[in-house]
Design an enzyme around this catalytic site. Sequence first.
Site, PDB file in Angstrom:
ATOM      1  N   LYS A  92       0.816  -1.150   0.008  1.00  0.00           N
ATOM      2  CA  LYS A  92       0.059   0.038   0.034  1.00  0.00           C
ATOM      3  C   LYS A  92       0.824   1.140   0.115  1.00  0.00           C
ATOM      4  O   LYS A  92       1.864   1.394   0.856  1.00  0.00           O
ATOM      5  CB  LYS A  92      -1.042   0.074   1.166  1.00  0.00           C
ATOM      6  CG  LYS A  92      -2.172   1.196   1.507  1.00  0.00           C
ATOM      7  CD  LYS A  92      -2.782   0.929   2.461  1.00  0.00           C
ATOM      8  CE  LYS A  92      -3.868   2.011   2.757  1.00  0.00           C
ATOM      9  NZ  LYS A  92      -4.850   1.835   3.785  1.00  0.00           N
ATOM     10  N   SER A 147      -9.623   1.815   2.724  1.00  0.00           N
ATOM     11  CA  SER A 147      -8.881   2.686   1.838  1.00  0.00           C
ATOM     12  C   SER A 147      -7.855   1.843   1.035  1.00  0.00           C
ATOM     13  O   SER A 147      -7.123   2.322   0.235  1.00  0.00           O
ATOM     14  CB  SER A 147      -8.117   3.919   2.880  1.00  0.00           C
ATOM     15  OG  SER A 147      -7.101   3.181   3.670  1.00  0.00           O
ATOM     16  N   SER A 188      -9.836  -0.587   6.906  1.00  0.00           N
ATOM     17  CA  SER A 188      -9.292  -0.368   5.472  1.00  0.00           C
ATOM     18  C   SER A 188      -8.449  -1.686   5.349  1.00  0.00           C
ATOM     19  O   SER A 188      -8.282  -1.629   3.801  1.00  0.00           O
ATOM     20  CB  SER A 188      -8.424   0.813   5.481  1.00  0.00           C
ATOM     21  OG  SER A 188      -9.275   1.973   5.426  1.00  0.00           O
TER      22      SER A 188
HETATM   23  N1  GLN Z   1     -13.162   4.155   6.136  1.00  0.00           N
HETATM   24  C1  GLN Z   1     -12.648   4.686   7.217  1.00  0.00           C
HETATM   25  C2  GLN Z   1     -12.075   6.121   7.162  1.00  0.00           C
HETATM   26  O1  GLN Z   1     -12.350   6.565   6.070  1.00  0.00           O
HETATM   27  C3  GLN Z   1     -11.352   3.868   7.762  1.00  0.00           C
HETATM   28  C4  GLN Z   1     -10.289   3.906   6.975  1.00  0.00           C
HETATM   29  C5  GLN Z   1      -9.040   3.308   7.263  1.00  0.00           C
HETATM   30  O2  GLN Z   1      -9.146   2.092   8.034  1.00  0.00           O
HETATM   31  N2  GLN Z   1      -7.824   3.556   6.917  1.00  0.00           N
HETATM   32  O3  GLN Z   1     -11.610   6.674   8.011  1.00  0.00           O
END
Ligand code: GLN
Length: 479
Positions: free
Chosen positions: A73, A148, A172
Amino acid sequence: MALRDLTAAQQLAALAAGETTSLELVDAHLAAVDADPVQAFLAVDADGARARAREIDALPERPPLGGVPIAIKDALSTRDIVTTSGSRMLEGFRPVYTATCVDRLEAAGAIVLGKTNMDEFAMGSSTENSAYQNTLNPWDHERVPGGSSGGSAASVAERQVPWSLGSDTGGSIRQPASLCGIVGMKPTYGAISRYGLIAFASSLDQVGPFARTVEDAALLLRHMVGRDPMDSTSLDWPGEITVPTATDLAGVRVGVVDELMGEGVEPGVRAAVEASLGVMEDLGATVVPVSLPSALSGLATYYVIAPAECSSNLARFDGIRYGHPIPADNLLDQYELTRGELFGPEVKRRIMLGTFALASGYYDQYYGRAQRLRTLIVREFAEAFSGVDLLASPTSPTVAFPLGDRTADPYAMYMADVCTIPVSLAGLPAISLPCGLADGLPVGLQLAGPAFSENRLLDAAHAVEGALAFDTRPPGLMT
Ligand code: GLN
């Protein structure tokens, strides 16, 4: 069978048997990365990967991860490989060091093919907040891969790599794993060093693996856990991560979280999760309902704590310490212009929310209250685990949604993590594994356990995976 259809464990076996070389593996996967039909990659290091493969192939003895390729990532720093965290702010940024977790995998013989697309600074649930491109769901190119860590999930489902790394703050890793029909695991908070992970919300951020099998996830995890002197929040790992072998769930007590099976969960998702609970019973588990009364307050709690922490963590992106300055007449204007131009709308929304929540006068009303709720959630999990070994729920209340469907409605986007966020707030380990299809799209089952229960979680997930025999090939890859 094509090389890219092999799991990482199978690739390791083929290497050990002398049936293939690391260079062959790297080339086979690079071909799939070059074509990139799902737009999963932001940067590819073909030359570096091939050079490393040749080096490993020439060693008298193969390292434990043998020279098998991996994708990372773009939130994780990789020395000399452009690392953007999905943001224009870091366009072209080449870190001077590599994140500890990536370093450890490389030392164990993993070969980094490239960096994967993500929501800007890991804020989002669909990867549509990337400043660069949308990533497509390998099961349906009109739909999101989740986020994400959408690029990392899509690259594994698309068989461009057998495994990859993501980061999980509120879901994410687990949510995109669920939407792409693969395995994703968020370990116990502190299990893996965050040195070199571009911080979003430091009391929540964790690195973890994506893979197509539970065994592969364990193989990656075992080389990453443990204390790192460069990250004071990293933990000494008790014992080691073992490769899961369980084929039944005899004596395992599974709690089904009532609050996470109710309204908002798509019928097809609920049906697939219920069917897998039946399979768990057939495997010998006792399945009982469990209540986490504050679980549904998790989302509101998270959307105070995570933005508060991000407003502090992202202060460094001012065009001077990090980022590209946009010149102006005075320093304040320069900060404003740089941050205004180079951050995307979701990142700005979070920074403003967080700054507001931390402002004197509001601090206790928002941040203080959120922290108290977080403590309540932690206690409710502890209470639940006095009666059961594992907690089960859907990973995501819905299957992959169409691209563009939620971009205009942040709240609808936030709902994607309603099942994963409570576990994150409690700092607990959880795994998502594919448990069936709804309308032809994958459904994920989330299993969570107490802190440090990774081995038990992996074993249980392995047993369920064996019984479900989910086919991880997206329709386009079935020949
Ligand atoms: N979707 C969640 C957010 O927007 C979690 C994101 C994540 O785990 N990095 O914060």
